[in-house]
Design a protein around this motif. Structure first.
Motif, PDB file in Angstrom:
ATOM      1  N   UNK A 191      46.509  10.583  10.042  1.00  0.00           N
ATOM      2  CA  UNK A 191      47.066  10.936   8.732  1.00  0.00           C
ATOM      3  C   UNK A 191      46.027  11.701   7.913  1.00  0.00           C
ATOM      4  N   UNK A 192      46.293  12.937   7.541  1.00  0.00           N
ATOM      5  CA  UNK A 192      45.245  13.766   6.918  1.00  0.00           C
ATOM      6  C   UNK A 192      44.927  13.401   5.480  1.00  0.00           C
ATOM      7  N   UNK A 193      45.891  12.829   4.762  1.00  0.00           N
ATOM      8  CA  UNK A 193      45.670  12.598   3.338  1.00  0.00           C
ATOM      9  C   UNK A 193      45.408  11.136   2.989  1.00  0.00           C
ATOM     10  N   UNK A 194      45.186  10.305   3.985  1.00  0.00           N
ATOM     11  CA  UNK A 194      44.782   8.920   3.730  1.00  0.00           C
ATOM     12  C   UNK A 194      43.289   8.886   3.434  1.00  0.00           C
ATOM     13  N   UNK A 195      42.827   7.930   2.614  1.00  0.00           N
ATOM     14  CA  UNK A 195      41.381   7.833   2.342  1.00  0.00           C
ATOM     15  C   UNK A 195      40.592   7.660   3.630  1.00  0.00           C
ATOM     16  N   UNK A 196      39.396   8.201   3.661  1.00  0.00           N
ATOM     17  CA  UNK A 196      38.581   8.120   4.875  1.00  0.00           C
ATOM     18  C   UNK A 196      38.316   6.676   5.273  1.00  0.00           C
ATOM     19  N   UNK A 197      38.091   5.794   4.296  1.00  0.00           N
ATOM     20  CA  UNK A 197      37.797   4.405   4.641  1.00  0.00           C
ATOM     21  C   UNK A 197      38.988   3.756   5.342  1.00  0.00           C
ATOM     22  N   UNK A 198      40.219   4.115   4.944  1.00  0.00           N
ATOM     23  CA  UNK A 198      41.399   3.544   5.589  1.00  0.00           C
ATOM     24  C   UNK A 198      41.584   4.127   6.991  1.00  0.00           C
ATOM     25  N   UNK A 199      41.380   5.428   7.129  1.00  0.00           N
ATOM     26  CA  UNK A 199      41.475   6.036   8.462  1.00  0.00           C
ATOM     27  C   UNK A 199      40.442   5.430   9.407  1.00  0.00           C
ATOM     28  N   UNK A 200      39.238   5.209   8.896  1.00  0.00           N
ATOM     29  CA  UNK A 200      38.196   4.623   9.746  1.00  0.00           C
ATOM     30  C   UNK A 200      38.558   3.191  10.125  1.00  0.00           C
ATOM     31  N   UNK A 201      39.135   2.431   9.206  1.00  0.00           N
ATOM     32  CA  UNK A 201      39.570   1.072   9.530  1.00  0.00           C
ATOM     33  C   UNK A 201      40.595   1.075  10.662  1.00  0.00           C
ATOM     34  N   UNK A 202      41.557   1.977  10.595  1.00  0.00           N
ATOM     35  CA  UNK A 202      42.583   2.040  11.640  1.00  0.00           C
ATOM     36  C   UNK A 202      41.969   2.377  12.994  1.00  0.00           C
ATOM     37  N   UNK A 203      41.076   3.365  12.989  1.00  0.00           N
ATOM     38  CA  UNK A 203      40.460   3.779  14.255  1.00  0.00           C
ATOM     39  C   UNK A 203      39.595   2.657  14.823  1.00  0.00           C
ATOM     40  N   UNK A 204      38.779   2.039  13.977  1.00  0.00           N
ATOM     41  CA  UNK A 204      37.864   1.009  14.461  1.00  0.00           C
ATOM     42  C   UNK A 204      38.604  -0.235  14.925  1.00  0.00           C
ATOM     43  N   UNK A 205      39.714  -0.575  14.294  1.00  0.00           N
ATOM     44  CA  UNK A 205      40.465  -1.757  14.713  1.00  0.00           C
ATOM     45  C   UNK A 205      41.020  -1.560  16.121  1.00  0.00           C
ATOM     46  N   UNK A 206      41.586  -0.387  16.399  1.00  0.00           N
ATOM     47  CA  UNK A 206      42.098  -0.142  17.751  1.00  0.00           C
ATOM     48  C   UNK A 206      40.952   0.048  18.747  1.00  0.00           C
ATOM     49  N   UNK A 207      39.881   0.688  18.316  1.00  0.00           N
ATOM     50  CA  UNK A 207      38.723   0.849  19.194  1.00  0.00           C
ATOM     51  C   UNK A 207      38.168  -0.509  19.601  1.00  0.00           C
ATOM     52  N   UNK A 208      38.054  -1.429  18.657  1.00  0.00           N
ATOM     53  CA  UNK A 208      37.559  -2.771  18.957  1.00  0.00           C
ATOM     54  C   UNK A 208      38.484  -3.497  19.908  1.00  0.00           C
ATOM     55  N   UNK A 209      39.789  -3.331  19.722  1.00  0.00           N
ATOM     56  CA  UNK A 209      40.765  -3.974  20.614  1.00  0.00           C
ATOM     57  C   UNK A 209      40.584  -3.512  22.057  1.00  0.00           C
TER      58      UNK A 209
ATOM     59  N   UNK B  54      39.477  12.361  20.874  1.00  0.00           N
ATOM     60  CA  UNK B  54      40.332  13.034  19.892  1.00  0.00           C
ATOM     61  C   UNK B  54      39.786  12.867  18.479  1.00  0.00           C
ATOM     62  N   UNK B  55      39.360  11.654  18.132  1.00  0.00           N
ATOM     63  CA  UNK B  55      38.868  11.405  16.773  1.00  0.00           C
ATOM     64  C   UNK B  55      37.610  12.215  16.488  1.00  0.00           C
ATOM     65  N   UNK B  56      36.700  12.285  17.442  1.00  0.00           N
ATOM     66  CA  UNK B  56      35.463  13.045  17.226  1.00  0.00           C
ATOM     67  C   UNK B  56      35.705  14.546  17.186  1.00  0.00           C
ATOM     68  N   UNK B  57      36.696  15.008  17.919  1.00  0.00           N
ATOM     69  CA  UNK B  57      36.995  16.441  17.909  1.00  0.00           C
ATOM     70  C   UNK B  57      37.715  16.873  16.637  1.00  0.00           C
ATOM     71  N   UNK B  58      38.581  16.016  16.106  1.00  0.00           N
ATOM     72  CA  UNK B  58      39.439  16.411  14.998  1.00  0.00           C
ATOM     73  C   UNK B  58      38.976  15.919  13.637  1.00  0.00           C
ATOM     74  N   UNK B  59      38.087  14.928  13.603  1.00  0.00           N
ATOM     75  CA  UNK B  59      37.643  14.372  12.320  1.00  0.00           C
ATOM     76  C   UNK B  59      36.145  14.103  12.373  1.00  0.00           C
ATOM     77  N   UNK B  60      35.602  13.676  11.243  1.00  0.00           N
ATOM     78  CA  UNK B  60      34.198  13.255  11.161  1.00  0.00           C
ATOM     79  C   UNK B  60      34.099  11.752  10.908  1.00  0.00           C
ATOM     80  N   UNK B  61      35.185  11.020  11.163  1.00  0.00           N
ATOM     81  CA  UNK B  61      35.241   9.598  10.815  1.00  0.00           C
ATOM     82  C   UNK B  61      34.167   8.779  11.536  1.00  0.00           C
ATOM     83  N   UNK B  62      33.892   9.101  12.782  1.00  0.00           N
ATOM     84  CA  UNK B  62      32.970   8.297  13.582  1.00  0.00           C
ATOM     85  C   UNK B  62      31.680   9.027  13.923  1.00  0.00           C
ATOM     86  N   UNK B  63      31.421  10.144  13.285  1.00  0.00           N
ATOM     87  CA  UNK B  63      30.153  10.845  13.512  1.00  0.00           C
ATOM     88  C   UNK B  63      28.991   9.925  13.148  1.00  0.00           C
ATOM     89  N   UNK B  64      28.064   9.749  14.074  1.00  0.00           N
ATOM     90  CA  UNK B  64      26.915   8.900  13.802  1.00  0.00           C
ATOM     91  C   UNK B  64      27.191   7.411  13.836  1.00  0.00           C
TER      92      UNK B  64
END
Length: 709
Positions: free
Chosen positions: A493-511, A555-565
């Motif tokens: 979702x492009x217009x969601x806050x970065x902290x919320x997008x990161x939460x979604x990605x990290x929750x599934x990544x952890x799973x 996909x996340x690293x190619x399309x966003x900066x959410x998990x850079x570093x």
């Protein structure tokens, strides 16, 4: 006359009273006549208990011997019951004192090895990636016949990188005036403020919310004195600054990382602040506080990001003992303000989470006792969010920024219960044997884990829609569900806050990461499970989650900066890539083989992206490329008629592989011979242990290459 006497004799016999051997107790007390009935007629009429109802006493020697034999038998039965009960009590006490519910049961599967830049051998358990890599190394050594000398396990000597040595200007810097140093070791007020602002949008919201943001900012403002040129010491502020430096500098390319690193790696950025905070924490050991516990938890995260996993493990142990010392294992009293009660609960479950991570990662015993009392789970209601000290907007009517922490905690509770079930199981193994040597034990382990897969599915179904990553839907295909392994692309979702997008990605990544770790014991290099065995089913499930994780990160690293570093994401990818490599070795012709190989290529691309910020990712990329070459070679040899066979020993499939020992393969522009690739595997243990833990402390002695001994 004689007839009369006979008649009288018969009459006397008829009138003779029946003799009673002994009257019952009731009749003797009432002094009435008792008969031989059982029970007697008097007791039957009065509906009282008659002593004649019991077995008659032994009146002869034979009856007495029978009675004695019966009593002896009863005594033996009672003694056997008592012995069994005492044995169970001892087992229960042992379980409480030394709980079996730990990953890394020392009876099987644990290994000792000496990582790079360390002179000591370390023990890790069978749930760890290091144990898996060691089994993979033994497999390749046997089938490629390329045993490497010990010194080739340590391609970089300890003296090449002093990553956490003492600051050179420390002697001129007073502990009470830490900002006096102007040599670049410590930050200016503006620089500190820059890095601190990163914390609230990253670790605070996407790891665990253990700080009250409003209170922390008040505390930080109160530390400045002398017109804002000096700051009083604070261990909590120092570790937050160090964490944010480590994270943010890792997002930058090397030519933009500035002079703050002093020529070192981005993963140890902020080491001076970390070191100063450790000094301050030493004074609090006897009288710890909530702030002390917060420091220990954040220090453990910093150390894990820098790949100091043994120090991380030790720091978590300090956090556990401090949590017990502060009484956080008890639910807070109702007399305490609700905001403080919720903070204490979040702190306890953050300790639980870090204890779980450390135990599962290293395969070592959990330090928290799962059977002990624990507080209730923290709340994620709007009220709890409004009193937390942070002002993130609600996600929807029932989901807040605290919901991520709640569902992440629930996930670790489920996964930890599965670990407890598996590694507490007695597989009746012979001395020195593991489940990977015994097909029956491998099958039993899969049967133990099988019920827990449903619990994980139920957890995924319970996650609020606002925290789910949506999938792209293709016409004519079934709808793809969140947390699935079907390979469908994510909708970010492009217009969601970065902290919320990161939460979604990290929750599934952890799973996916936890599923990979949980199911990986089903992959054996020593024996193959029987056809249609649950062990093979779990092995395929493990690979499916590793593939899903690799696709998600790419996909996340190619399309966003959410998990850079984001260092934890890198280690999750490393874990998945090595798992996929092992699967290719064991299953060169499986239905998942080609999918797994494609995911490894994506993993290499992920490492290349991460390598822009920290060099260890570049090393990981080289290792995986070399191992993929070896897997391709083994698969080519297997396709020429040397397959493992149905359910047989895989070793027969690799006979003659050494004939191709000098063959060179090219992948992604990298030309490697097998002789070089074999050494790359040995560096695999070096990726997570590339830092020397002893060099954290000041004036540590120079370490020569331990592989030369």
């Amino acid at each position: 006359m004689s007839a009369s006497l006979a008649k009288l004799s018969k009459t006397s016999q008829r009138q003779k009273r029946a003799q009673v051997a002994r009257a019952c107790g009731n009749c003797r007390m009432r002094r009435i006549r008792c008969d031989n009935q059982v029970p007697c007629s008097n007791c039957a009429l009065s509906q009282t208990l008659c002593s004649n109802s019991s077995a008659p006493p032994a009146l002869t020697l034979t009856q007495a011997n029978q009675e004695i034999a019966l009593l002896k038998q009863k005594v033996q039965q009672l003694e056997a019951k008592l012995q069994k009960r005492d044995t169970n009590v001892e087992k229960d006490l042992l379980t409480i004192t030394l709980p079996a519910s730990v990953p890394g049961n020392p009876l099987w599967g644990g290994i000792h090895f000496r990582p790079a830049r360390s002179p000591n051998r370390l023990w890790v358990g069978p749930s760890s990636l290091y144990s898996y890599i060691q089994r993979l190394s033994s497999f390749l050594s046997a089938h490629l016949d390329q045993e490497q000398p010990a010194h080739q396990l340590l391609p970089i000597s300890a003296s090449d990188n002093k990553l956490l040595d003492q600051p050179v200007a420390e002697s001129a810097t007073s502990l009470n005036s830490p900002s006096n140093s102007t040599t670049g070791l410590y930050l200016t007020p503006l620089q500190e403020d820059f890095f601190l602002n990163h914390f609230w949008q990253t670790y605070h919201v996407s790891l665990f919310p253990i700080l009250n943001e409003a209170h922390f900012k008040e505390h930080y403002a109160s530390l400045w004195m002398a017109e804002g040129k000096e700051r009083r010491p604070s261990a909590l502020v120092d570790i937050v600054v160090a964490m944010c430096m480590q994270y943010h500098i890792s997002t930058l390319p090397p030519d933009s990382q500035g002079t703050l690193l002093d020529g070192k790696d981005a993963l140890v950025a902020g080491r001076w602040h970390y070191w100063r905070g450790q000094k301050l924490l030493t004074y609090e050991l006897e009288s710890p506080s909530i702030a002390s516990l917060q420091c220990y938890l954040l220090c453990a995260v910093y150390l894990c990001g820098g790949s100091f996993h043994n120090m991380m493990d030790s720091t978590v142990s300090l956090a556990v003992r401090t949590a017990y010392t502060l009484g956080l294992h008890l639910d807070p009293p109702s007399s305490m303000p609700e905001a403080d009660r919720e903070l204490r609960r979040r702190l306890w479950w953050a300790v639980y989470l870090m204890d779980s991570k450390a135990g599962m990662k290293l395969g070592r015993p959990f330090m928290l006792n799962d059977g002990a009392s624990m507080p209730q789970l923290p709340s994620d209601t709007l009220k709890a969010a409004s009193t937390s000290g942070s002002t993130f907007v609600p996600i929807d009517g029932s989901t807040t920024w605290l919901s991520f922490n709640l569902y992440q905690t629930k996930l670790y509770i489920i996964v930890r219960a599965a670990y407890n079930a598996l590694f507490a199981t007695d597989f009746h193994l012979d001395e020195g044997q593991t489940i990977w040597d015994n097909p029956d034990a491998l099958r039993i382990s899969a049967e133990v884990l099988a019920p827990h897969t449903q619990f994980l599915t139920d957890w995924a179904d319970s996650v609020p829609q606002a925290l789910q990553l949506k999938r792209q839907q293709s016409p004519g295909l079934p709808s793809s569900q969140p947390f699935s392994t079907d390979g469908m692309r994510l909708v970010l979702e492009p217009f969601a806050p970065h902290w919320l997008q990161r939460q979604r990605v990290l929750l599934e990544l952890t799973y996916h990461h936890q599923c990979v770790n949980l199911y990986r014991p089903a992959i054996s290099f020593q024996c193959r499970p029987r056809p249609d065995d649950q062990a093979e089913t779990l092995a395929l499930r493990c690979v499916a989650h590793a593939v899903a994780l690799s696709k998600l990160l790419h996909q996340v690293l190619q399309e966003t900066s959410l998990l850079n570093g984001w260092h934890e994401a890198f280690y999750s990818q490393w874990n998945a890539a090595m798992t996929l490599i092992g699967f290719l070795m064991v299953y060169p012709q499986s239905s998942m083989t080609e999918t797994a190989r494609e995911a490894i290529v994506l993993a290499i691309a992920v490492f290349d992206i991460f390598s822009a910020g920290f060099p260890v990712a570049h090393n990981a990329s080289k290792i995986v490329q070399g191992l993929l070459n070896q897997a391709d070679l083994l698969a080519a040899k297997s396709s020429k008629g040397f397959s493992a066979g149905e359910g047989g020993d895989y070793s027969a499939a690799m006979l003659g592989v050494d004939e191709l020992g000098s063959q060179q393969l090219s992948l992604h522009g990298l030309d490697l011979s097998l002789n070089l690739d074999a050494g790359l595997l040995n560096q695999a243990l070096d990726v997570d242990f590339w830092n020397n833990v002893d060099l954290l402390w000041p004036q540590a002695p120079e370490l020569v290459n331990p592989g030369l001994y």
